[in-house]
Every structure is written in structure tokens, then in C-alpha cells.
Enzyme design. Structure first.
Site, PDB file in Angstrom:
ATOM      1  N   PRO A  18       0.854  -1.193   0.000  1.00  0.00           N
ATOM      2  CA  PRO A  18       0.000   0.000   0.000  1.00  0.00           C
ATOM      3  C   PRO A  18       0.886   1.238   0.000  1.00  0.00           C
ATOM      4  O   PRO A  18       1.831   1.320   0.790  1.00  0.00           O
ATOM      5  CB  PRO A  18      -0.767  -0.115   1.325  1.00  0.00           C
ATOM      6  N   CYS A 102       3.022   3.268   9.340  1.00  0.00           N
ATOM      7  CA  CYS A 102       3.281   4.571   8.728  1.00  0.00           C
ATOM      8  C   CYS A 102       4.097   5.461   9.674  1.00  0.00           C
ATOM      9  O   CYS A 102       3.689   5.706  10.810  1.00  0.00           O
ATOM     10  CB  CYS A 102       1.969   5.259   8.367  1.00  0.00           C
ATOM     11  N   LYS A 141      -0.127  -4.577   9.299  1.00  0.00           N
ATOM     12  CA  LYS A 141       1.177  -4.184   8.739  1.00  0.00           C
ATOM     13  C   LYS A 141       1.901  -3.309   9.749  1.00  0.00           C
ATOM     14  O   LYS A 141       1.319  -2.368  10.284  1.00  0.00           O
ATOM     15  CB  LYS A 141       0.973  -3.442   7.419  1.00  0.00           C
ATOM     16  N   ASN A 202       8.847  -7.060   3.965  1.00  0.00           N
ATOM     17  CA  ASN A 202       8.785  -5.860   3.121  1.00  0.00           C
ATOM     18  C   ASN A 202       9.965  -4.938   3.427  1.00  0.00           C
ATOM     19  O   ASN A 202      10.456  -4.893   4.542  1.00  0.00           O
ATOM     20  CB  ASN A 202       7.434  -5.159   3.386  1.00  0.00           C
ATOM     21  N   ASP A 204      12.754  -2.603   0.608  1.00  0.00           N
ATOM     22  CA  ASP A 204      13.925  -2.634  -0.286  1.00  0.00           C
ATOM     23  C   ASP A 204      14.016  -3.907  -1.134  1.00  0.00           C
ATOM     24  O   ASP A 204      15.122  -4.311  -1.501  1.00  0.00           O
ATOM     25  CB  ASP A 204      15.229  -2.478   0.511  1.00  0.00           C
TER      26      ASP A 204
HETATM   27  C1  LIG Z   1       4.850   7.140  -1.152  1.00  0.00           C
HETATM   28  C2  LIG Z   1       4.638   6.087  -0.119  1.00  0.00           C
HETATM   29  C3  LIG Z   1       3.402   5.958   0.496  1.00  0.00           C
HETATM   30  C4  LIG Z   1       3.187   4.963   1.445  1.00  0.00           C
HETATM   31  N1  LIG Z   1       1.933   4.812   1.988  1.00  0.00           N
HETATM   32  C5  LIG Z   1       1.674   3.751   2.822  1.00  0.00           C
HETATM   33  C6  LIG Z   1       0.357   3.479   3.263  1.00  0.00           C
HETATM   34  O1  LIG Z   1      -0.609   4.166   2.919  1.00  0.00           O
HETATM   35  N2  LIG Z   1       0.177   2.409   4.080  1.00  0.00           N
HETATM   36  C7  LIG Z   1       1.227   1.610   4.482  1.00  0.00           C
HETATM   37  O2  LIG Z   1       1.026   0.649   5.233  1.00  0.00           O
HETATM   38  N3  LIG Z   1       2.477   1.844   4.054  1.00  0.00           N
HETATM   39  C8  LIG Z   1       2.722   2.875   3.234  1.00  0.00           C
HETATM   40  N4  LIG Z   1       3.979   3.060   2.738  1.00  0.00           N
HETATM   41  C9  LIG Z   1       5.048   2.107   3.100  1.00  0.00           C
HETATM   42  C10 LIG Z   1       5.134   0.975   2.046  1.00  0.00           C
HETATM   43  O3  LIG Z   1       3.975   0.184   2.065  1.00  0.00           O
HETATM   44  C11 LIG Z   1       6.349   0.083   2.330  1.00  0.00           C
HETATM   45  O4  LIG Z   1       6.210  -0.461   3.616  1.00  0.00           O
HETATM   46  C12 LIG Z   1       7.672   0.831   2.256  1.00  0.00           C
HETATM   47  O5  LIG Z   1       7.712   1.683   1.124  1.00  0.00           O
HETATM   48  C13 LIG Z   1       8.862  -0.134   2.204  1.00  0.00           C
HETATM   49  O6  LIG Z   1       8.784  -0.968   1.068  1.00  0.00           O
HETATM   50  P1  LIG Z   1       9.652  -0.692  -0.267  1.00  0.00           P
HETATM   51  O7  LIG Z   1      11.081  -0.548   0.162  1.00  0.00           O
HETATM   52  O8  LIG Z   1       9.407  -1.901  -1.109  1.00  0.00           O
HETATM   53  O9  LIG Z   1       9.145   0.586  -0.864  1.00  0.00           O
HETATM   54  C14 LIG Z   1       4.236   4.076   1.821  1.00  0.00           C
HETATM   55  C15 LIG Z   1       5.477   4.221   1.205  1.00  0.00           C
HETATM   56  C16 LIG Z   1       5.694   5.194   0.244  1.00  0.00           C
HETATM   57  C17 LIG Z   1       7.046   5.299  -0.402  1.00  0.00           C
END
Ligand SMILES: Cc1cc2nc3c(=O)[nH]c(=O)nc-3n(C[C@H](O)[C@H](O)[C@H](O)COP(=O)(O)O)c2cc1C
Length: 338
Positions: A18, A102, A141, A202, A204
Site C-alpha cells: 500500500p 506509517c 502491517k 517488506n 527494499d
Molecule cells: C509514497 C509512499 C506511500 C506509502 N503509503 C503507505 C500506506 O498508505 N500504508 C502503508 O502501510 N504503508 C505505506 N507506505 C510504506 C510501504 O507500504 C512500504 O512499507 C515501504 O515503502 C517499504 O517498502 P519498499 O522498500 O518496497 O518501498 C508508503 C510508502 C511510500 C514510499
């Protein structure tokens, strides 16, 4: 491999994360069509959803074509989480995900998101209220903890499972890290030992090799891809395919163009002409950036596209610019392949 969430079964074990402002209904439906194992709505503030604030209602929109339909709720009061869960269910949610990850000050300042990891009794009371109000499975989460001295994800996950949660996702960073440093996949393993429900790792994970390494290091049952899917919503599906699962073959340049234009059309349909145009700009920029990173367009073409398409409020003209960019990408790619 599939993952069970209560009575439901996902298509594969590579999920799209998300991301507020990114994974709206348009993007999720495209990622779903391109093989993502599961897609989750942007975070929806439970009280605002109950009060029917327009932007929250849009965030919570889904369709029968994208199943299971997962709505992520955030909040700091049990009453609103329970009410929010009921509304989400009425909107057709098959799963309710609770956000305790978050890090945003706006959210943690309101003592929701990852701030809940500082008070596990309160966090557990929110989980229990949500589970009691929901007829559908509830998932959670979270991060590893608030900071390095409070890595309490295993305890929260255990307590969540006892309260009836059916799946846990852990981003391998603490709240105080925000997005700095590198996600600690090994630290997620402590959560695996604490629970019997499925665990998703989750943070990176951006390539098939990352996904394999992350699964090994964390012992998780599946992975979730966030920023690695910017400009390639087919990426969770492609990674799933690389893991030997029911996923999606990496699209050709021509197939990619069709997906991008479909994404644009669905974005305009979701918002309106003007807001859809504004919303799609960042995606268009990411699509172009990915073409450049693969050597399919030159830096000059990338800059020219940004200059022309990303400030153009006429959606048909933006579509033509996208078409022209992919024409260039196709010919350069063919030349390179020849
Ligand atoms: C622009 C942005 C918005 C995000 N919004 C949410 C969100 O609404 N809910 C949530 O649980 N995590 C949110 N996250 C966190 C991501 O779900 C994820 O946990 C985080 O980006 C790490 O994963 P990645 O390294 O694959 O990006 C957000 C991340 C980004 C970059």
C-alpha cells in the site's frame, strides 16, 4: 505458492505494498491484471471514512474485478477502527488491513500508524476492536518497532495473532529510521518464530534476486514490493513468475505501452479529467525513467518528454506523447537487439 488469509487464497506470494498517493484503484487494478499476488488500498483514515470524507471514500473504492479487495485502515481509537471496519465491509472489502507502519509525523503525531508500536496494549485493543467488528479476515502491517531499542514486532505480531489477525506484514525498518538505511530482512525472522499465521516481509525488495534473498533471510512466506514497482506495476507479477509462480511475463515495449495507456485511462476515470491528469503525472515520469534506465530511450528524450508531457493538461495529448516515447523506445530497443 499461494498464501492463505483465513478462507481466502492469494494468486502468488508477491504482493504490491500500500502506498498513499500511488496505489489508488487505477494502479491496483493494473497491478492485479499484471499478476500481483495481492494489492492493498492506500491507507484510509477510519474516522474520516465513517464520516464519508470524499478523498477517503475514493481511497476505499474497489471493484469486483480485483479480488481479494483489501482496504487498509488507520486510526487511533478503537471505536473508529470498529466503525471503519464495518463501513469497509459494506464497501465490499474481503480483507481489512490495519496500518501500524506509517512513520509520517502527521500520522504518528495523531498517535496512529507506527506510533502504536510504542503502546502495545493500546495497539492490541485496536486490533481486537477491528477483528470483533469485522466478518472478514483482518491483517496487520507494522515495522520492526519504534526504534533500535524497542524491536517489539514479534510481541505485537504474537498478540495480534492471539486477537484474531490472520496475516502480518513487517517492513524491516524501525519508525525512527523512516526510509533511511537498509531494511533489515534478517530481523524480520524473529517475527516468524513468534507466530503461526503467514508472514510477509517488506522493505527494499526490488528484483527477483532480492525476493529470493529476502525470503531466505526473513523466513517469511511472501514478499511485498513498494517503491520497486514505481513505473512498472507488472513488477510484483514478474517477480512472482521468476520465483516459479503464477505471475506475469515481463511485457514487451509494445505490451508495456498498452498497459501504460490503460493505466492513464483508468486514472482519468477514477478522478476526473483534471485531477486524473495531475495524478497520472508522477506515474508517467516513472514510466519514462524506467525506459531510460533500461537504455530504451536517451536522456534527451527523457528530458523532452518530461518537459512536454508532464505539464500538459490535455489528456489526449499526454497519451500521444506517451505513444511517441514508446515508439522511440521500441525502435531503439529493436536496434540494440538487432
Ligand atoms: C509514497 C509512499 C506511500 C506509502 N503509503 C503507505 C500506506 O498508505 N500504508 C502503508 O502501510 N504503508 C505505506 N507506505 C510504506 C510501504 O507500504 C512500504 O512499507 C515501504 O515503502 C517499504 O517498502 P519498499 O522498500 O518496497 O518501498 C508508503 C510508502 C511510500 C514510499
Amino acid at each position: 505458492m499461494t498464501i492463505r488469509i483465513g478462507p481466502l487464497e492469494t494468486r502468488n506470494r508477491v504482493f504490491l505494498a500500500p502506498m498513499s498517493g500511488v496505489t489508488d484503484e487505477a494502479l491496483r487494478s493494473v497491478a492485479h491484471d499484471c499478476g500481483a499476488g495481492l494489492v492493498v488500498s492506500e491507507m484510509v483514515a477510519s474516522e474520516e471514512l465513517v464520516r464519508q470524507r470524499q478523498d477517503m471514500c475514493r481511497r476505499a473504492r474497489g471493484s469486483d474485478k480485483v479480488k481479494p479487495f483489501v482496504i487498509q485502515l488507520a486510526g487511533r481509537e478503537a471505536k473508529w477502527m470498529a466503525e471503519g471496519a464495518r463501513v469497509a465491509q459494506d464497501l465490499g472489502a474481503d480483507v481489512i488491513d490495519i496500518n501500524m507502519g506509517c512513520p509520517s509525523r502527521q500520522v504518528t503525531g495523531g498517535l496512529s500508524g507506527s506510533a502504536l508500536m510504542r503502546d502495545l496494549d493500546h495497539a492490541t485493543s485496536l486490533v481486537s476492536a477491528t477483528v470483533s467488528a469485522a466478518r472478514v479476515p483482518v491483517t496487520l502491517k507494522m515495522r520492526l518497532g519504534w526504534d533500535d531499542t524497542n524491536l517489539n514486532a514479534p510481541t505485537l505480531a504474537r498478540r495480534a495473532e492471539d486477537a484474531g489477525v490472520q496475516l502480518v506484514t513487517v517492513h524491516g525498518r524501525t519508525r525512527c529510521q523512516f526510509y533511511t538505511g537498509k531494511a533489515d530482512w534478517r530481523a524480520i525472522k524473529a517475527v516468524k518464530s513468534a507466530i503461526t499465521i503467514p508472514l510477509i516481509a517488506n522493505g527494499d525488495c526490488a528484483t527477483p534476486a532480492d525476493a529470493k534473498a529476502m525470503l531466505d533471510a526473513s523466513g517469511a512466506d511472501g514478499v511485498m514490493i513498494g517503491r520497486g514497482a514505481y513505473g512498472r506495476p507488472w513488477w510484483p507479477g514478474v517477480i512472482a513468475q521468476a520465483l516459479g509462480e503464477n505471475g506475469f511475463r515481463e511485457p514487451t515495449v509494445l505490451a508495456e505501452l498498452r498497459i501504460v495507456l490503460e493505466h492513464q485511462a483508468r486514472t482519468i476515470e477514477l478522478y476526473s479529467d483534471a485531477l486524473g491528469n495531475k495524478t497520472f503525472r508522477k506515474h508517467a515520469g516513472w514510466y519514462a525513467q524506467r525506459l531510460f534506465e533500461r537504455g530504451y530511450i536517451s536522456e534527451t528524450a527523457l528530458q523532452a518528454f518530461r518537459g512536454k508531457a508532464l505539464s500538459n493538461s490535455n489528456n489526449s495529448q499526454v497519451a500521444s506523447e506517451i505513444q511517441a516515447l514508446y515508439d522511440q523506445a521500441g525502435s531503439l530497443h529493436r536496434d540494440a537487439a538487432a
